[in-house]
Design a protein around this motif. Sequence first.
Motif, PDB file in Angstrom:
ATOM      1  N   GLU A 191     -10.443   0.912  -1.045  1.00 41.12           N
ATOM      2  CA  GLU A 191     -11.020   1.757  -2.092  1.00 41.12           C
ATOM      3  C   GLU A 191     -11.661   2.987  -1.459  1.00 41.12           C
ATOM      4  O   GLU A 191     -11.699   4.066  -2.054  1.00 41.12           O
ATOM      5  N   THR A 192     -12.159   2.834  -0.241  1.00 44.57           N
ATOM      6  CA  THR A 192     -12.678   3.948   0.556  1.00 44.57           C
ATOM      7  C   THR A 192     -11.482   4.590   1.265  1.00 44.57           C
ATOM      8  O   THR A 192     -10.874   3.957   2.139  1.00 44.57           O
ATOM      9  N   PRO A 193     -11.091   5.823   0.911  1.00 44.09           N
ATOM     10  CA  PRO A 193      -9.806   6.377   1.360  1.00 44.09           C
ATOM     11  C   PRO A 193      -9.553   6.344   2.860  1.00 44.09           C
ATOM     12  O   PRO A 193      -8.453   6.013   3.308  1.00 44.09           O
ATOM     13  N   TRP A 194     -10.568   6.683   3.684  1.00 43.52           N
ATOM     14  CA  TRP A 194     -10.292   6.782   5.126  1.00 43.52           C
ATOM     15  C   TRP A 194      -9.977   5.445   5.764  1.00 43.52           C
ATOM     16  O   TRP A 194      -9.362   5.378   6.836  1.00 43.52           O
ATOM     17  N   VAL A 195     -10.349   4.338   5.104  1.00 43.77           N
ATOM     18  CA  VAL A 195     -10.053   3.010   5.645  1.00 43.77           C
ATOM     19  C   VAL A 195      -8.563   2.699   5.558  1.00 43.77           C
ATOM     20  O   VAL A 195      -8.044   1.881   6.317  1.00 43.77           O
ATOM     21  N   THR A 196      -7.854   3.368   4.640  1.00 41.52           N
ATOM     22  CA  THR A 196      -6.434   3.076   4.427  1.00 41.52           C
ATOM     23  C   THR A 196      -5.604   3.185   5.697  1.00 41.52           C
ATOM     24  O   THR A 196      -4.609   2.485   5.873  1.00 41.52           O
ATOM     25  N   SER A 248      -8.328  -9.082   1.911  1.00 42.55           N
ATOM     26  CA  SER A 248      -9.129  -9.318   0.708  1.00 42.55           C
ATOM     27  C   SER A 248      -8.206  -9.409  -0.510  1.00 42.55           C
ATOM     28  O   SER A 248      -7.140  -8.783  -0.551  1.00 42.55           O
ATOM     29  N   SER A 249      -8.638 -10.157  -1.508  1.00 44.75           N
ATOM     30  CA  SER A 249      -7.773 -10.391  -2.672  1.00 44.75           C
ATOM     31  C   SER A 249      -7.468  -9.111  -3.438  1.00 44.75           C
ATOM     32  O   SER A 249      -6.414  -8.987  -4.056  1.00 44.75           O
ATOM     33  N   ASP A 250      -8.369  -8.136  -3.402  1.00 44.31           N
ATOM     34  CA  ASP A 250      -8.160  -6.864  -4.095  1.00 44.31           C
ATOM     35  C   ASP A 250      -8.578  -5.721  -3.175  1.00 44.31           C
ATOM     36  O   ASP A 250      -9.629  -5.105  -3.371  1.00 44.31           O
ATOM     37  N   PRO A 251      -7.748  -5.388  -2.178  1.00 47.98           N
ATOM     38  CA  PRO A 251      -8.130  -4.331  -1.233  1.00 47.98           C
ATOM     39  C   PRO A 251      -8.422  -2.997  -1.910  1.00 47.98           C
ATOM     40  O   PRO A 251      -9.336  -2.276  -1.506  1.00 47.98           O
ATOM     41  N   SER A 252      -7.651  -2.677  -2.966  1.00 53.13           N
ATOM     42  CA  SER A 252      -7.837  -1.389  -3.639  1.00 53.13           C
ATOM     43  C   SER A 252      -9.153  -1.306  -4.398  1.00 53.13           C
ATOM     44  O   SER A 252      -9.630  -0.217  -4.714  1.00 53.13           O
ATOM     45  N   GLY A 253      -9.745  -2.461  -4.690  1.00 60.40           N
ATOM     46  CA  GLY A 253     -11.027  -2.492  -5.377  1.00 60.40           C
ATOM     47  C   GLY A 253     -12.178  -2.871  -4.472  1.00 60.40           C
ATOM     48  O   GLY A 253     -13.277  -3.181  -4.945  1.00 60.40           O
ATOM     49  N   THR A 254     -11.919  -2.858  -3.159  1.00 54.41           N
ATOM     50  CA  THR A 254     -12.941  -3.235  -2.174  1.00 54.41           C
ATOM     51  C   THR A 254     -13.313  -2.011  -1.352  1.00 54.41           C
ATOM     52  O   THR A 254     -12.439  -1.316  -0.830  1.00 54.41           O
ATOM     53  N   SER A 255     -14.594  -1.739  -1.229  1.00 54.85           N
ATOM     54  CA  SER A 255     -15.068  -0.579  -0.468  1.00 54.85           C
ATOM     55  C   SER A 255     -15.292  -0.945   0.992  1.00 54.85           C
ATOM     56  O   SER A 255     -15.321  -2.132   1.361  1.00 54.85           O
ATOM     57  N   TYR A 256     -15.477   0.074   1.807  1.00 55.67           N
ATOM     58  CA  TYR A 256     -15.828  -0.139   3.215  1.00 55.67           C
ATOM     59  C   TYR A 256     -17.082  -0.996   3.330  1.00 55.67           C
ATOM     60  O   TYR A 256     -17.120  -1.964   4.098  1.00 55.67           O
ATOM     61  N   GLU A 257     -18.112  -0.656   2.556  1.00 56.52           N
ATOM     62  CA  GLU A 257     -19.384  -1.374   2.635  1.00 56.52           C
ATOM     63  C   GLU A 257     -19.211  -2.853   2.267  1.00 56.52           C
ATOM     64  O   GLU A 257     -19.786  -3.731   2.919  1.00 56.52           O
ATOM     65  N   VAL A 388      -1.450  16.007   6.398  1.00 62.15           N
ATOM     66  CA  VAL A 388      -0.764  14.746   6.709  1.00 62.15           C
ATOM     67  C   VAL A 388      -1.709  13.568   6.528  1.00 62.15           C
ATOM     68  O   VAL A 388      -1.365  12.559   5.895  1.00 62.15           O
ATOM     69  N   GLN A 389      -2.914  13.671   7.077  1.00 64.40           N
ATOM     70  CA  GLN A 389      -3.867  12.571   6.938  1.00 64.40           C
ATOM     71  C   GLN A 389      -4.252  12.352   5.486  1.00 64.40           C
ATOM     72  O   GLN A 389      -4.316  11.210   5.012  1.00 64.40           O
ATOM     73  N   GLN A 390      -4.500  13.431   4.753  1.00 69.07           N
ATOM     74  CA  GLN A 390      -4.875  13.295   3.348  1.00 69.07           C
ATOM     75  C   GLN A 390      -3.749  12.644   2.546  1.00 69.07           C
ATOM     76  O   GLN A 390      -3.992  11.810   1.672  1.00 69.07           O
ATOM     77  N   GLU A 391      -2.519  13.030   2.839  1.00 65.60           N
ATOM     78  CA  GLU A 391      -1.374  12.413   2.165  1.00 65.60           C
ATOM     79  C   GLU A 391      -1.261  10.942   2.534  1.00 65.60           C
ATOM     80  O   GLU A 391      -0.906  10.102   1.692  1.00 65.60           O
ATOM     81  N   HIS A 392      -1.568  10.626   3.778  1.00 62.97           N
ATOM     82  CA  HIS A 392      -1.542   9.235   4.230  1.00 62.97           C
ATOM     83  C   HIS A 392      -2.509   8.386   3.414  1.00 62.97           C
ATOM     84  O   HIS A 392      -2.167   7.292   2.955  1.00 62.97           O
ATOM     85  N   PHE A 393      -3.738   8.874   3.242  1.00 65.02           N
ATOM     86  CA  PHE A 393      -4.716   8.150   2.422  1.00 65.02           C
ATOM     87  C   PHE A 393      -4.145   7.857   1.034  1.00 65.02           C
ATOM     88  O   PHE A 393      -4.193   6.722   0.542  1.00 65.02           O
ATOM     89  N   ILE A 394      -3.608   8.903   0.412  1.00 63.50           N
ATOM     90  CA  ILE A 394      -3.105   8.781  -0.958  1.00 63.50           C
ATOM     91  C   ILE A 394      -1.949   7.789  -1.035  1.00 63.50           C
ATOM     92  O   ILE A 394      -1.889   6.928  -1.932  1.00 63.50           O
ATOM     93  N   GLN A 395      -1.034   7.897  -0.093  1.00 64.02           N
ATOM     94  CA  GLN A 395       0.171   7.082  -0.147  1.00 64.02           C
ATOM     95  C   GLN A 395      -0.110   5.595   0.092  1.00 64.02           C
ATOM     96  O   GLN A 395       0.512   4.737  -0.537  1.00 64.02           O
ATOM     97  N   ILE A 396      -1.034   5.277   0.980  1.00 58.87           N
ATOM     98  CA  ILE A 396      -1.352   3.867   1.200  1.00 58.87           C
ATOM     99  C   ILE A 396      -2.005   3.273  -0.041  1.00 58.87           C
ATOM    100  O   ILE A 396      -1.709   2.129  -0.446  1.00 58.87           O
ATOM    101  N   GLN A 397      -2.883   4.025  -0.682  1.00 61.16           N
ATOM    102  CA  GLN A 397      -3.479   3.534  -1.932  1.00 61.16           C
ATOM    103  C   GLN A 397      -2.411   3.343  -3.002  1.00 61.16           C
ATOM    104  O   GLN A 397      -2.442   2.357  -3.754  1.00 61.16           O
ATOM    105  N   LYS A 398      -1.450   4.252  -3.064  1.00 63.39           N
ATOM    106  CA  LYS A 398      -0.351   4.107  -4.027  1.00 63.39           C
ATOM    107  C   LYS A 398       0.524   2.908  -3.672  1.00 63.39           C
ATOM    108  O   LYS A 398       0.983   2.182  -4.568  1.00 63.39           O
ATOM    109  N   LEU A 399       0.752   2.692  -2.398  1.00 64.18           N
ATOM    110  CA  LEU A 399       1.574   1.557  -1.962  1.00 64.18           C
ATOM    111  C   LEU A 399       0.941   0.237  -2.382  1.00 64.18           C
ATOM    112  O   LEU A 399       1.626  -0.666  -2.901  1.00 64.18           O
TER     113      LEU A 399
END
Length: 420
Positions: A191-196, A248-257, A388-399
Motif C-alpha cells: 500500500e506504501t508505493p516505494w515498498v513495491t 500478508s493476506s492483503d499486501p495492497s491494503g497493508t502499509s509499511y508501518e 521508470v521507478q514511478q512506473e514500477h511502483f504503479i505497475q506492481i500495485q496494478k499487478l
Amino acid sequence: MRTSRRVRATVMVTSLAMSLSACGGSGSASADDGTLKITANVTDRSAMKTVVAAFERENPRVKVVVTYADTDQLQSSLPAQLSTGAAPDVFTVWPGYGNPAAVRTLESAGRLADLSGLEFARRVPEDTKWVTRVGGATYAVPANYSGIGAIYSKKAMRDIGGTTPETWDELLQLCDKAKAGGKVLFALGIETPWVTQLVDYALAATTVYADHPEFATEMGNGRATFADSGWRKALEKYVELDERGCFSSDPSGTSYETSIQDVAEGRAVGVIHVASSTSAITATAPELRLAMFALPASNNAAQTHMPGAVSAAYGVNSDSDNKELAMKFAAFLGSDIGQILYNQDSGTLPAIPNDRFTADPVLKELVAHQKAGTTVPFMDQLWPNPKVQQEHFIQIQKLFSGRTDIDGVLAALDEAYQKG
C-alpha cells in the motif's frame, strides 16, 4: 549482544568527539549561532536523531530542526520546495538518477551545492563516487551502505522450526512451514508505493545480474530490455511467492508501518526490506533478535546475489540562506564520527568505511556478499530517468490488484525507460 555493541560504540564516539574538538574540527568551540533545517526520510529517523544530538553538543549555539517524511512525500515535495525557495538547508537525496529527488536529477536543475571542498569528498570509495558525483564534482554526502534482503526474527524462525533457506525450493518450503505455524513468512506492505520495488529488486539481483553483470550497461546501449531479460523471471517469482501464501493476506491494503508491526508482534517471521528497517522493528520490539539473508532466486546457492549500495545520502540546498552552517553539518556527517553515529544502531554500514566501526551482527550476510563481490547496485540508481521507478511502483500495485499481468508490467517499464 546489541546492547554491548552500543556501549562500545558510545565509548568510541565519545573519544572521537574529544579528538575532533581538540584539533578544531567540525566541532570547534567557535561554532556559529543559527538554526539549521533538515528534511530526512522517516526510515532514517533514529540515525539522524543520533547525528543531530552529537552535532548540537559540538555546536552548542546551534539548533537543528528536522522534519521527517516518507519516500513518496520526499520525492514529490522536495523538487517543488526547491523550485519555490521553500526547501530546507539539508535534505535527503537519492544516489544516482532514478527518481525526482536523486542527485543527478536535482543537480541538473542547479539545486545542489558543490561539496567537493569538504574533507569527506576525498575519501568516498571509488564504487560510490559515481552515485554522489556529477562531472567530477561531489554533490551529496553518502551516509550509509545498505542492502535489501529478508530480515527476520530469530524467535519466529525457531517457532516455526525453520532455518535460513539457501535455494528457491527451500524458500518455498519455509513459506509452508510459516503457514503451518500460524504465521506468514514475509509481511508485505505495498500500500506504501516505494515498498513495491523491494521484493523484485531482491530477486532480480540473482535472476538478472548473476549471469549478466553488465545488464545495466546493455540497457543503456539499447541492447537489452526488461521484457527480454531476467526481470521476467523475477516478476514470475514475485507472483509465485504471493500465490504460495508467503506474504500478508492483503499486501495492497497493508502499509509499511503495519508490515513492520507484524514482524515486531510475531504475526510474520520477517520482511523483505532495506537493512535500515531493522531499527524500525527493534524500536517497536527491543527484545527481538534479528538476522538477515539474501533472498535466493534459484536452486544454485552459488548464484545468489544481493542488492547492496549507498542508501541514504544528503545534499545541501544551493540557495540556502544558511549555507555555511549547512556545509558544516555536511562535513560532520561525512566525518568518521558522523558515519559511525549514523550507522551504529541503524542496521547499516558507513558509506565511507573506517576501521573504528563495528558492524551489527545482523549485517553478517551483507558484509559477506560485499566482500565476495556478489552485490549489485539498487536497480533504480542505474535507470536514466525518474519515470521508470514511478512506473514500477504503479505497475506492481496494478499487478497485485489484478489490473495488469507480467507482460503489461514489463512493457510499461520498457516504455518508461525509453523515454529517458
